[in-house]
Design a protein around this motif. Sequence first.
Motif, PDB file in Angstrom:
ATOM      1  N   THR A 136     -10.600 -15.096 -35.573  1.00 43.11           N
ATOM      2  CA  THR A 136      -9.906 -15.508 -34.358  1.00 43.11           C
ATOM      3  C   THR A 136      -8.659 -14.661 -34.201  1.00 43.11           C
ATOM      4  OG1 THR A 136      -8.505 -17.112 -35.463  1.00 43.11           O
ATOM      5  CG2 THR A 136     -10.682 -17.871 -34.776  1.00 43.11           C
ATOM      6  N   GLU A 163      -5.586 -22.335 -33.379  1.00 44.23           N
ATOM      7  CA  GLU A 163      -6.642 -21.532 -32.780  1.00 44.23           C
ATOM      8  C   GLU A 163      -7.921 -21.548 -33.613  1.00 44.23           C
ATOM      9  OE1 GLU A 163      -5.411 -17.778 -31.024  1.00 44.23           O
ATOM     10  OE2 GLU A 163      -3.368 -18.224 -31.682  1.00 44.23           O
ATOM     11  N   ASN A 180     -11.456 -22.157 -34.766  1.00 43.97           N
ATOM     12  CA  ASN A 180     -12.725 -22.350 -34.074  1.00 43.97           C
ATOM     13  C   ASN A 180     -13.268 -23.739 -34.400  1.00 43.97           C
ATOM     14  OD1 ASN A 180     -15.315 -22.315 -33.079  1.00 43.97           O
ATOM     15  ND2 ASN A 180     -15.876 -20.358 -34.024  1.00 43.97           N
TER      16      ASN A 180
END
Length: 747
Positions: free
Chosen positions: A594, A624, A626
């Motif tokens: 990411t 952030e 996933n």
Amino acid sequence: MRKFSLLFILPTILLAQEKAVTPTVKQPGKYDTNKFSQMYDLLATPNMFRTAAGAPGPAYYQQQADYKIDVELDDKNAKLSGSETITYYNNSPDNLEYLWVQMDQNQAAKNSQSPLVENEKVEAVLPVNKFANEYLKEGLDRGFNIEYVKDAKGNPLSYTVNQTMMRINLVTPMKPGTSMTFSIKWWYNINNYQQDGGRSGYELFEKEGNRLYVIAQFYPRMAVYNDVEGWQNMQFWGGGEFALPFGNFDVSITVPADHVVDATGELTNRSEVFTPEQVKRYQLAQKSFDKPVVIVTQAEAEAAEKGFSDKKKTWKFSAKNVRDFGIATSRKFIYDAMAVQLSGKVVMAESLYPKEANPLWGETSTMMVAHTLKSYSSHTFDYPYPKAVSVSAEDQGMEYPMICWNFGRPDANGVTSEQIKNGMIGVVIHEVGHNFFPMIVNSDERQWTWMDEGLNSFMEFMAEQELGTNFPSRRGPAKNIVPYMSGDQKMLEPIMSNSESIIQFGNNAYGKPATGLNILRETIMGRELFDYAFKVYANRWKFKHPTPEDFFRTMEDASAVDLDWFFRGWFYSTDFVDIGINDVKQYYVTETPTVALKDAKVRKGRSGIDKGPFVYLIAGDNPELNPASKKPLQIDEVSTLSEYVNQKLTAEEKATLKNPKYFYEVEFNKPGGMPMPIIVQITYEDGTMDNYKYPAQIWRKSNETAKKVYATNKAIKQILIDPKLETADIDVTNNSWPKVETKSKFD
């Protein structure tokens, strides 16, 4: 990707160039403050007398002092008179210009300086007898009265008394390898130790007018001369105990004929001082290995209490290779004994006590003497002397070769509380145990109280636990020293402090060393390594004079365990233990990086090219993250892992693979200064547990934090540090994750 990397790195290079223009200010140098540094700065330099391994060296020597003593007790006036002939052997390589003799009884003299060095305050409430002793009574002079000091030919010898020391002034120096004989005659008034204090004296039974005497420091005694400090020259102020050379004693003790006496050494005229029936009972005791035989019965003692005989008896004792001599005498004594089988010999366990001590003492004392001899011998060496004696002396706890005084009696109705019984058992084990430390392993008590009291308290703890009764030991368990180690630093000093400088004597000289040795044995070294090294130390230094360095070096030398960090922190500082859990992060596995991972460091191959494909571990608190990857790891669901397993591993290798599903990074911190192993207990959501122990060296490169990663196939419910309270951690509120809310005293 390559173009992005160049654009990313270029500003960094320019910034570095700009910074280079500005001169940097170097931080000043620093001393090595690493807590794992070797102790060369603290320990004496090894030499031919004491080796770097902690053993006596090829040039080791020690002096010898033999005594022939005659003493007589004036029971009516509580006075002791005596004369002695001392033969002193100079085994050192030095010419001795004078000899020093200890006069410890002078600590109780009228001109003693001991009271002058103690701080005083007005106590609002005082017992009547203490008030009278403090402010009303003049008090007797209880110091030595020296009648003469003579040489072997009977000529007067010049001498100088300096408080509790007497210098024998020699006309010509005493050469190496020679001996000298001289004699001293003296007397002094015996103290009531319950009123006047002291480590010996008499206990008065006011109702009947009888006294029970425990007599020690009663004769002028040779001081130690050795390779460490020459003559032992510290005065006896009352705290630091005694340092004495070994020798042989022949002692004749004249007392009222109705007294029963025991003392250091073997009684050589038993048939002259006991009745024929009592001699037979003693012979039975020599063959009784399961329980004591009563030699002087309670009925016989009670009859003697009423007599106050004007006749006299002389009891004769002989002791070989001892450092001191103690005497117990009273017409009140009941006397029992039993045999103790050690691996190489049979010795006698004996007790003397008044009727006021029964039934507790008849049931308990001699059995505890026997247990102590067996326990201590198993951890050190077979007890070498012919007997060990426990004497009931209320308000006392003091030790001498083969004999000791111990407190603990029932109430007036003969009822004994558990507290009194356990206290009595503990003190008997402790004082009998002192036969090993320092009566045989002969450390300098005047300088280092911990070398006898601390080591002996540790041995006492082991002996108490070996009773198999879940004995409530006061000293030894790590949790018991926490209140002391977490106290005001102004009231603390290192264990390695002189005996007279210790504020909290019991905690510092007894409790903390005993706890430290227990932690070494159970948590740091393990019993096998510790027990072997401790036994090596005891056998190297039995009948010798060890120093702290000899102990520290032997424990390392015989175990191959680097303990400098422990001795430096536990013995030379007042650092305390406090280890906590600072942070726990959970990680999840993905093969899709990411944006949050743009600064992640990727391993480079030799060519400098990134070697992939990669698996990414992402912190669970990453915003952030996933969402699809925030779940337990299944290897087959991560294609890169699945391909690696299937293509690179053999069937045999696949069969040994672990199956971690959860990943945790735990950061431990150390608010306390004392390093210690990190002991971790992990509890999973299904209730099962795993335990880990990380050596103290985990702190060697960072004294503040340490990290460990746990890859598990089960989710963690709790992480707990030191679950069994093994390390003396003074603050357990930071020992768990999630944090456990502790109830306040109000709650």
